[in-house]
Design a protein around this motif. Structure first.
Motif, PDB file in Angstrom:
ATOM      1  N   TYR A   1       0.852  -1.186   0.000  1.00 36.87           N
ATOM      2  CA  TYR A   1       0.000   0.000   0.000  1.00 36.87           C
ATOM      3  C   TYR A   1       0.889   1.237   0.000  1.00 36.87           C
ATOM      4  O   TYR A   1       1.820   1.338   0.787  1.00 36.87           O
ATOM      5  N   PHE A   2       0.559   2.173  -0.896  1.00 32.24           N
ATOM      6  CA  PHE A   2       1.286   3.445  -1.006  1.00 32.24           C
ATOM      7  C   PHE A   2       0.333   4.543  -0.541  1.00 32.24           C
ATOM      8  O   PHE A   2      -0.614   4.896  -1.228  1.00 32.24           O
ATOM      9  N   PHE A   3       0.554   5.071   0.669  1.00 28.98           N
ATOM     10  CA  PHE A   3      -0.287   6.124   1.211  1.00 28.98           C
ATOM     11  C   PHE A   3       0.143   7.442   0.570  1.00 28.98           C
ATOM     12  O   PHE A   3       1.157   8.024   0.915  1.00 28.98           O
ATOM     13  N   HIS A   4      -0.669   7.881  -0.379  1.00 31.05           N
ATOM     14  CA  HIS A   4      -0.377   8.973  -1.296  1.00 31.05           C
ATOM     15  C   HIS A   4      -1.260  10.181  -0.991  1.00 31.05           C
ATOM     16  O   HIS A   4      -2.427  10.016  -0.641  1.00 31.05           O
ATOM     17  N   ALA A   5      -0.711  11.367  -1.130  1.00 31.83           N
ATOM     18  CA  ALA A   5      -1.497  12.602  -1.029  1.00 31.83           C
ATOM     19  C   ALA A   5      -1.201  13.459  -2.255  1.00 31.83           C
ATOM     20  O   ALA A   5      -0.042  13.623  -2.638  1.00 31.83           O
ATOM     21  N   ASP A   6      -2.260  13.978  -2.879  1.00 35.86           N
ATOM     22  CA  ASP A   6      -2.079  14.796  -4.089  1.00 35.86           C
ATOM     23  C   ASP A   6      -1.272  16.059  -3.819  1.00 35.86           C
ATOM     24  O   ASP A   6      -0.609  16.567  -4.711  1.00 35.86           O
ATOM     25  N   TRP A   7      -1.306  16.581  -2.608  1.00 39.43           N
ATOM     26  CA  TRP A   7      -0.601  17.808  -2.263  1.00 39.43           C
ATOM     27  C   TRP A   7       0.861  17.566  -1.880  1.00 39.43           C
ATOM     28  O   TRP A   7       1.604  18.501  -1.626  1.00 39.43           O
ATOM     29  N   CYS A   8       1.287  16.316  -1.853  1.00 36.67           N
ATOM     30  CA  CYS A   8       2.653  15.946  -1.434  1.00 36.67           C
ATOM     31  C   CYS A   8       3.574  15.860  -2.662  1.00 36.67           C
ATOM     32  O   CYS A   8       3.369  15.002  -3.528  1.00 36.67           O
ATOM     33  N   PRO A   9       4.602  16.714  -2.759  1.00 32.99           N
ATOM     34  CA  PRO A   9       5.491  16.696  -3.934  1.00 32.99           C
ATOM     35  C   PRO A   9       6.210  15.354  -4.139  1.00 32.99           C
ATOM     36  O   PRO A   9       6.305  14.872  -5.263  1.00 32.99           O
ATOM     37  N   SER A  10       6.710  14.744  -3.063  1.00 30.01           N
ATOM     38  CA  SER A  10       7.420  13.471  -3.247  1.00 30.01           C
ATOM     39  C   SER A  10       6.453  12.347  -3.617  1.00 30.01           C
ATOM     40  O   SER A  10       6.818  11.429  -4.360  1.00 30.01           O
ATOM     41  N   CYS A  11       5.198  12.426  -3.136  1.00 25.03           N
ATOM     42  CA  CYS A  11       4.188  11.437  -3.534  1.00 25.03           C
ATOM     43  C   CYS A  11       3.898  11.555  -5.029  1.00 25.03           C
ATOM     44  O   CYS A  11       3.784  10.540  -5.734  1.00 25.03           O
ATOM     45  N   ARG A  12       3.766  12.794  -5.499  1.00 19.94           N
ATOM     46  CA  ARG A  12       3.505  13.019  -6.930  1.00 19.94           C
ATOM     47  C   ARG A  12       4.662  12.495  -7.778  1.00 19.94           C
ATOM     48  O   ARG A  12       4.455  11.912  -8.841  1.00 19.94           O
ATOM     49  N   SER A  13       5.876  12.689  -7.303  1.00 20.86           N
ATOM     50  CA  SER A  13       7.051  12.206  -8.040  1.00 20.86           C
ATOM     51  C   SER A  13       7.055  10.674  -8.128  1.00 20.86           C
ATOM     52  O   SER A  13       7.303  10.107  -9.195  1.00 20.86           O
ATOM     53  N   THR A  14       6.779  10.011  -7.013  1.00 19.54           N
ATOM     54  CA  THR A  14       6.726   8.547  -7.018  1.00 19.54           C
ATOM     55  C   THR A  14       5.577   8.064  -7.891  1.00 19.54           C
ATOM     56  O   THR A  14       5.732   7.108  -8.658  1.00 19.54           O
ATOM     57  N   ASP A  15       4.423   8.723  -7.790  1.00 19.91           N
ATOM     58  CA  ASP A  15       3.262   8.380  -8.608  1.00 19.91           C
ATOM     59  C   ASP A  15       3.618   8.460 -10.094  1.00 19.91           C
ATOM     60  O   ASP A  15       3.319   7.545 -10.866  1.00 19.91           O
ATOM     61  N   GLN A  16       4.292   9.546 -10.482  1.00 22.35           N
ATOM     62  CA  GLN A  16       4.702   9.720 -11.881  1.00 22.35           C
ATOM     63  C   GLN A  16       5.666   8.609 -12.309  1.00 22.35           C
ATOM     64  O   GLN A  16       5.544   8.057 -13.393  1.00 22.35           O
ATOM     65  N   SER A  17       6.626   8.270 -11.444  1.00 26.57           N
ATOM     66  CA  SER A  17       7.579   7.208 -11.761  1.00 26.57           C
ATOM     67  C   SER A  17       6.876   5.861 -11.952  1.00 26.57           C
ATOM     68  O   SER A  17       7.186   5.124 -12.888  1.00 26.57           O
ATOM     69  N   LEU A  18       5.930   5.557 -11.078  1.00 28.72           N
ATOM     70  CA  LEU A  18       5.208   4.284 -11.186  1.00 28.72           C
ATOM     71  C   LEU A  18       4.375   4.231 -12.458  1.00 28.72           C
ATOM     72  O   LEU A  18       4.266   3.169 -13.092  1.00 28.72           O
ATOM     73  N   GLN A  19       3.793   5.354 -12.849  1.00 28.68           N
ATOM     74  CA  GLN A  19       2.997   5.382 -14.071  1.00 28.68           C
ATOM     75  C   GLN A  19       3.873   5.323 -15.320  1.00 28.68           C
ATOM     76  O   GLN A  19       3.519   4.674 -16.302  1.00 28.68           O
TER      77      GLN A  19
ATOM     78  N   VAL B   1       5.915  -1.034 -12.734  1.00 31.59           N
ATOM     79  CA  VAL B   1       6.153  -1.734 -11.480  1.00 31.59           C
ATOM     80  C   VAL B   1       6.801  -3.071 -11.819  1.00 31.59           C
ATOM     81  O   VAL B   1       6.370  -3.750 -12.752  1.00 31.59           O
ATOM     82  N   PRO B   2       7.829  -3.486 -11.080  1.00 27.75           N
ATOM     83  CA  PRO B   2       8.486  -4.769 -11.359  1.00 27.75           C
ATOM     84  C   PRO B   2       7.513  -5.943 -11.257  1.00 27.75           C
ATOM     85  O   PRO B   2       6.548  -5.910 -10.478  1.00 27.75           O
ATOM     86  N   ASP B   3       7.778  -6.971 -12.031  1.00 30.09           N
ATOM     87  CA  ASP B   3       6.957  -8.175 -11.995  1.00 30.09           C
ATOM     88  C   ASP B   3       6.887  -8.735 -10.585  1.00 30.09           C
ATOM     89  O   ASP B   3       7.853  -8.680  -9.823  1.00 30.09           O
ATOM     90  N   GLY B   4       5.718  -9.266 -10.255  1.00 33.71           N
ATOM     91  CA  GLY B   4       5.527  -9.874  -8.947  1.00 33.71           C
ATOM     92  C   GLY B   4       5.169  -8.882  -7.854  1.00 33.71           C
ATOM     93  O   GLY B   4       4.996  -9.266  -6.702  1.00 33.71           O
ATOM     94  N   LEU B   5       5.038  -7.599  -8.193  1.00 34.32           N
ATOM     95  CA  LEU B   5       4.750  -6.557  -7.208  1.00 34.32           C
ATOM     96  C   LEU B   5       3.457  -5.841  -7.590  1.00 34.32           C
ATOM     97  O   LEU B   5       3.250  -5.486  -8.745  1.00 34.32           O
ATOM     98  N   THR B   6       2.590  -5.656  -6.601  1.00 32.77           N
ATOM     99  CA  THR B   6       1.378  -4.865  -6.780  1.00 32.77           C
ATOM    100  C   THR B   6       1.456  -3.691  -5.828  1.00 32.77           C
ATOM    101  O   THR B   6       1.537  -3.881  -4.614  1.00 32.77           O
ATOM    102  N   VAL B   7       1.466  -2.478  -6.378  1.00 38.17           N
ATOM    103  CA  VAL B   7       1.471  -1.266  -5.567  1.00 38.17           C
ATOM    104  C   VAL B   7       0.059  -0.693  -5.613  1.00 38.17           C
ATOM    105  O   VAL B   7      -0.495  -0.461  -6.685  1.00 38.17           O
ATOM    106  N   VAL B   8      -0.520  -0.505  -4.426  1.00 38.34           N
ATOM    107  CA  VAL B   8      -1.888  -0.016  -4.310  1.00 38.34           C
ATOM    108  C   VAL B   8      -1.849   1.420  -3.806  1.00 38.34           C
ATOM    109  O   VAL B   8      -1.364   1.689  -2.705  1.00 38.34           O
ATOM    110  N   LYS B   9      -2.367   2.322  -4.629  1.00 36.28           N
ATOM    111  CA  LYS B   9      -2.395   3.746  -4.284  1.00 36.28           C
ATOM    112  C   LYS B   9      -3.570   4.002  -3.335  1.00 36.28           C
ATOM    113  O   LYS B   9      -4.729   3.836  -3.699  1.00 36.28           O
ATOM    114  N   VAL B  10      -3.238   4.385  -2.089  1.00 40.86           N
ATOM    115  CA  VAL B  10      -4.240   4.632  -1.054  1.00 40.86           C
ATOM    116  C   VAL B  10      -4.253   6.133  -0.770  1.00 40.86           C
ATOM    117  O   VAL B  10      -3.208   6.713  -0.469  1.00 40.86           O
TER     118      VAL B  10
END
Length: 190
Positions: free
Chosen positions: A110-128, A132-141
């Motif tokens: 689980y990735f606890f994400h906030a739209d107002w958080c700059p580092s969250c947005r950066s990670t979100d952009q990278s994941l999109q 995501v590596p095979d065998g991994l499920t990242v859930v945006k919460v």
């Protein structure tokens, strides 16, 4: 003329060349001795390892590659050694809840994400972008709206990751990963 008194022998200065020569040879002797001791210990360790392995049989030649042809990514039909890993996924919490059974054989984070958080947005952009590596499920919460999940896992700040077991128990918690590869590197294998 009276004789000039000479200083005590310990107080007499040695010519510079003699003093340097003694220091150089003294250090050389120490370093030669250190190298000799290290070499002896190394050789003794190799000998002991060889003695320990003397009762073992060498590996069979069947494990060696007969040629230098690169291995193919294709798997022969009926090959029992083939293991397929589920492709990685970046899902919203709603999407994950719909696919829980299909994603059960993956590592879920689980990735606890906030739209107002700059580092969250950066990670979100990278994941999109990078995926995501095979065998991994990242859930945006959503950090701001999913208060029950925040309480359940003790989340107090955004950009926090929680690896969850199939029963929902937290396996690992950390903050700050910036990509799918970094997230996977933080996961544990129960």
């Amino acid at each position: 003329m009276p004789p000039i008194p000479l200083p005590h022998p310990a107080e007499r200065p040695h010519p510079a060349g003699i003093a340097r020569s003694r220091r150089r040879h003294g250090l050389a002797g120490v370093s030669v001795a250190a190298v000799a001791v290290a070499a002896t210990l190394t050789l003794a360790g190799c000998s002991a390892a060889a003695d320990d392995m003397s009762g073992q049989t060498p590996m069979a030649d069947s494990t060696a590659m007969a040629d230098e042809t690169p291995m193919s990514d294709e798997v022969a039909d009926g090959d029992e050694m083939a293991v397929s890993m589920a492709p990685g996924a970046y899902l919203t919490l709603a999407e994950y809840r719909d696919q829980m059974d299909a994603r059960a054989d993956t590592t879920v984070v689980y990735f606890f994400h906030a739209d107002w958080c700059p580092s969250c947005r950066s990670t979100d952009q990278s994941l999109q972008t990078d995926g995501v590596p095979d065998g991994l499920t990242v859930v945006k919460v959503d950090f701001d709206t999913e208060t029950d999940l925040k309480k359940q896992y003790g989340i107090t700040q955004q950009h926090t990751f929680v690896q969850v077991a199939p029963d929902g128990a937290a396996l690992a918690t950390w903050s700050g990963s910036g990509s799918g590869a970094e997230i996977k590197a933080e996961t544990v294998h129960p």
